[in-house]
Design an enzyme around this catalytic site. Structure first.
Site, PDB file in Angstrom:
ATOM      1  N   ARG A  56      17.379  13.176 -11.891  1.00  0.00           N
ATOM      2  CA  ARG A  56      17.910  12.507 -13.092  1.00  0.00           C
ATOM      3  C   ARG A  56      19.247  13.108 -13.531  1.00  0.00           C
ATOM      4  O   ARG A  56      20.103  12.395 -14.060  1.00  0.00           O
ATOM      5  CB  ARG A  56      16.901  12.598 -14.233  1.00  0.00           C
ATOM      6  CG  ARG A  56      15.737  11.678 -13.989  1.00  0.00           C
ATOM      7  CD  ARG A  56      14.704  11.820 -15.067  1.00  0.00           C
ATOM      8  NE  ARG A  56      13.659  10.831 -14.881  1.00  0.00           N
ATOM      9  CZ  ARG A  56      12.474  10.905 -15.442  1.00  0.00           C
ATOM     10  NH1 ARG A  56      12.175  11.919 -16.239  1.00  0.00           N
ATOM     11  NH2 ARG A  56      11.578   9.968 -15.227  1.00  0.00           N
ATOM     12  N   GLY A 103       8.804   2.645 -17.134  1.00  0.00           N
ATOM     13  CA  GLY A 103       8.442   1.841 -18.309  1.00  0.00           C
ATOM     14  C   GLY A 103       9.517   0.839 -18.680  1.00  0.00           C
ATOM     15  O   GLY A 103       9.228  -0.322 -18.993  1.00  0.00           O
ATOM     16  N   LYS A 144      -4.768  -0.685 -12.995  1.00  0.00           N
ATOM     17  CA  LYS A 144      -5.356  -1.624 -13.962  1.00  0.00           C
ATOM     18  C   LYS A 144      -4.617  -2.933 -14.114  1.00  0.00           C
ATOM     19  O   LYS A 144      -3.396  -2.963 -14.155  1.00  0.00           O
ATOM     20  CB  LYS A 144      -5.366  -0.951 -15.330  1.00  0.00           C
ATOM     21  CG  LYS A 144      -6.335   0.191 -15.452  1.00  0.00           C
ATOM     22  CD  LYS A 144      -6.193   0.689 -16.847  1.00  0.00           C
ATOM     23  CE  LYS A 144      -7.194   1.715 -17.261  1.00  0.00           C
ATOM     24  NZ  LYS A 144      -6.795   2.217 -18.589  1.00  0.00           N
TER      25      LYS A 144
HETATM   26  P1  AMP Z   1      -0.443   2.481 -11.896  1.00  0.00           P
HETATM   27  O1  AMP Z   1       0.018   3.722 -12.622  1.00  0.00           O
HETATM   28  O2  AMP Z   1      -1.197   1.520 -12.726  1.00  0.00           O
HETATM   29  O3  AMP Z   1       0.667   1.866 -11.070  1.00  0.00           O
HETATM   30  O4  AMP Z   1      -1.529   2.999 -10.882  1.00  0.00           O
HETATM   31  C1  AMP Z   1      -1.237   3.875  -9.845  1.00  0.00           C
HETATM   32  C2  AMP Z   1      -2.497   4.564  -9.450  1.00  0.00           C
HETATM   33  O5  AMP Z   1      -3.467   3.611  -9.073  1.00  0.00           O
HETATM   34  C3  AMP Z   1      -2.297   5.467  -8.267  1.00  0.00           C
HETATM   35  O6  AMP Z   1      -2.459   6.796  -8.680  1.00  0.00           O
HETATM   36  C4  AMP Z   1      -3.384   5.033  -7.290  1.00  0.00           C
HETATM   37  O7  AMP Z   1      -4.082   6.124  -6.744  1.00  0.00           O
HETATM   38  C5  AMP Z   1      -4.317   4.203  -8.145  1.00  0.00           C
HETATM   39  N1  AMP Z   1      -5.032   3.219  -7.364  1.00  0.00           N
HETATM   40  C6  AMP Z   1      -4.522   2.330  -6.495  1.00  0.00           C
HETATM   41  N2  AMP Z   1      -5.489   1.598  -5.925  1.00  0.00           N
HETATM   42  C7  AMP Z   1      -6.660   2.028  -6.427  1.00  0.00           C
HETATM   43  C8  AMP Z   1      -8.016   1.669  -6.209  1.00  0.00           C
HETATM   44  N3  AMP Z   1      -8.338   0.710  -5.358  1.00  0.00           N
HETATM   45  N4  AMP Z   1      -8.952   2.324  -6.916  1.00  0.00           N
HETATM   46  C9  AMP Z   1      -8.609   3.295  -7.775  1.00  0.00           C
HETATM   47  N5  AMP Z   1      -7.344   3.673  -8.030  1.00  0.00           N
HETATM   48  C10 AMP Z   1      -6.380   3.056  -7.351  1.00  0.00           C
END
Ligand code: AMP
Length: 404
Positions: free
Chosen positions: A36, A385, A206
């Site tokens: 950064r 974000g 999620k």
């Molecule tokens: P996000 O911050 O919402 O983009 O989520 C990223 C995180 O989702 C990463 O740390 C991944 O390990 C997790 N992730 C991806 N696929 C899965 C899955 N099928 N089950 C649980 N966690 C997951």
């Protein structure tokens, strides 16, 4: 876009909002990744080369949210002094430091600043007024410089004192730094002038986190690829057994609504045909490939399966614009990294064939870096974000404040 190139900084003091929120070693406070700081050096060099001086302001961490056990601010941990030496090395200029971002020390040092010199102010977030977007605090900061430059894309989605509110005190003497300009130009390229087919790859844990972005993207894309943990809420909504996979029960209807919206707009919304399932959330767990139509009870999908990876890669390779946000699986664990890796390979190949690929910050950027494809995509965004909110269709306060 009004960038630093539109202003001659000779004899001017530029008050530059930078993003020096860098990761530090827990014990030594040494910078563990200076990306950064490096990113903003060209902006600062332009100002100095004109014969101007730079007063840098930034935040570092969340000092008011992470107080010491006795309830006081941990100044040792959150001081921007940790970044002074590195900034000086990268700029080739000694960087002065003001112990406080407002008050007499900052005023005296700013007043004494000569062309070619650089002053860094102490952490803005030592004051609650920063995140509150307090106008009086913003005005005090504004008095330190003649021109306001915003080069902190990572906080562009926040209406904080130093990122947005302050701009009103500079009427026309305000502009974007090169980091901001590049981020916005690339995001606009994707949102407003995408060459087709336009494919969005979304993943991560999620659905609820990606809800607004999914809704907004359905209006723009040709293909919407869904992977990662969020895919299982869709699969459950379709009536499949998903075993112990991640699921947000309260979002089932919403997934059906999104699928219906995609269908009505002619968008190809893709869900994985198969998964790598495991009997525990661990790299050491038993794991195997399996169709998503019958995931056994007690097993969880931790990556898209080989069939899905192949199908997704085909679509990605035939795209002319690609936006990627969120991994296809638990890419941090080697047994569940393949889906994300195959997607990265396909994005790199499409890019080589002339597609424009934009990788959203955070985990997607980490995944692309892990597999060594950073240089083989068109652009990796620095602002997780902020980029997400941009793609949700929101006007970012940090951008609006300069454009107004
Ligand atoms: P996000 O911050 O919402 O983009 O989520 C990223 C995180 O989702 C990463 O740390 C991944 O390990 C997790 N992730 C991806 N696929 C899965 C899955 N099928 N089950 C649980 N966690 C997951």
């Amino acid at each position: 876009m009004k960038t630093v190139d539109t202003i001659n900084f000779a004899g001017k003091k530029a008050l530059v909002r930078v993003d020096f929120n860098v990761p530090l070693d827990k014990n030594t406070f040494a910078i563990t990744d200076d990306a950064r700081i490096r990113a903003t050096i060209p902006t600062l060099k332009k100002i100095l080369a004109d014969g101007g001086s730079c007063i840098l302001m930034s935040h570092l961490g969340r000092p008011l949210k992470k107080l010491k056990e006795d309830g006081t601010i941990d100044y040792n941990k959150f001081t921007l002094k940790h970044t002074v030496a590195r900034t000086g090395e990268l700029l080739g200029v000694d960087v002065q430091f003001a112990q406080d971002c407002i008050g007499q020390d900052a005023i005296d040092k700013a007043n004494a600043l000569q062309p070619g010199q650089v002053l860094l102010l102490e952490n803005l977030r030592f004051y609650k007024e920063e995140e509150k977007g307090d106008t009086i605090f913003a005005e005090k900061l504004s008095k330190l410089g003649d021109v306001y430059v915003n080069d902190a894309f990572g906080t562009a989605h926040r209406a904080h004192a130093s990122t947005a509110i302050i701009a009103q005190f500079f009427s026309n003497a305000k502009c974007f730094g090169y980091v901001m300009a590049k981020e916005v130009a690339n995001a606009e390229l994707v949102m407003k002038q995408a060459a087709r087919p336009f494919t969005a790859i979304t993943g991560g844990a999620k659905v609820s986190d990606k809800l607004l972005i999914l809704e907004n993207l359905i209006d723009k894309v040709d293909n919407l690829i869904i992977g990662g943990g969020m895919a299982y809420t869709f699969l459950k909504a379709m009536g499949y057994e998903i075993g112990a996979s991640l699921c947000e029960e309260d979002r089932l209807q919403l997934c059906l609504d999104l699928m219906a919206k995609a269908k009505s707009k002619g968008v190809n919304l893709m869900l994985p045909a198969d998964s790598i399932i495991a009997d525990a959330f661990s790299n050491e767990a038993n794991h195997k490939a399996c169709s998503n139509k019958n995931i056994e009870a007690g097993w969880m999908g931790l990556d898209i399966g080989p069939e899905a990876a192949k199908e997704y890669a085909e679509v990605i390779k035939n795209s002319k614009t690609i936006l990627w946000n969120g991994p296809m699986g638990v890419f941090e664990m080697s047994n569940y990294e393949n889906g994300t890796k195959q997607a990265a390979i396909a994005v790199a190949e499409a890019t080589k064939n002339g597609a424009f690929s934009l990788i959203g910050g955070g985990d997607s950027a980490a995944a692309v870096a892990k597999f060594g494809f950073e240089k083989e995509v068109s652009y990796v965004s620095t602002g997780g974000g902020a980029l997400l909110e941009y793609f949700e269709g929101k006007e970012l306060p940090g951008i609006k404040a300069i454009n107004e």
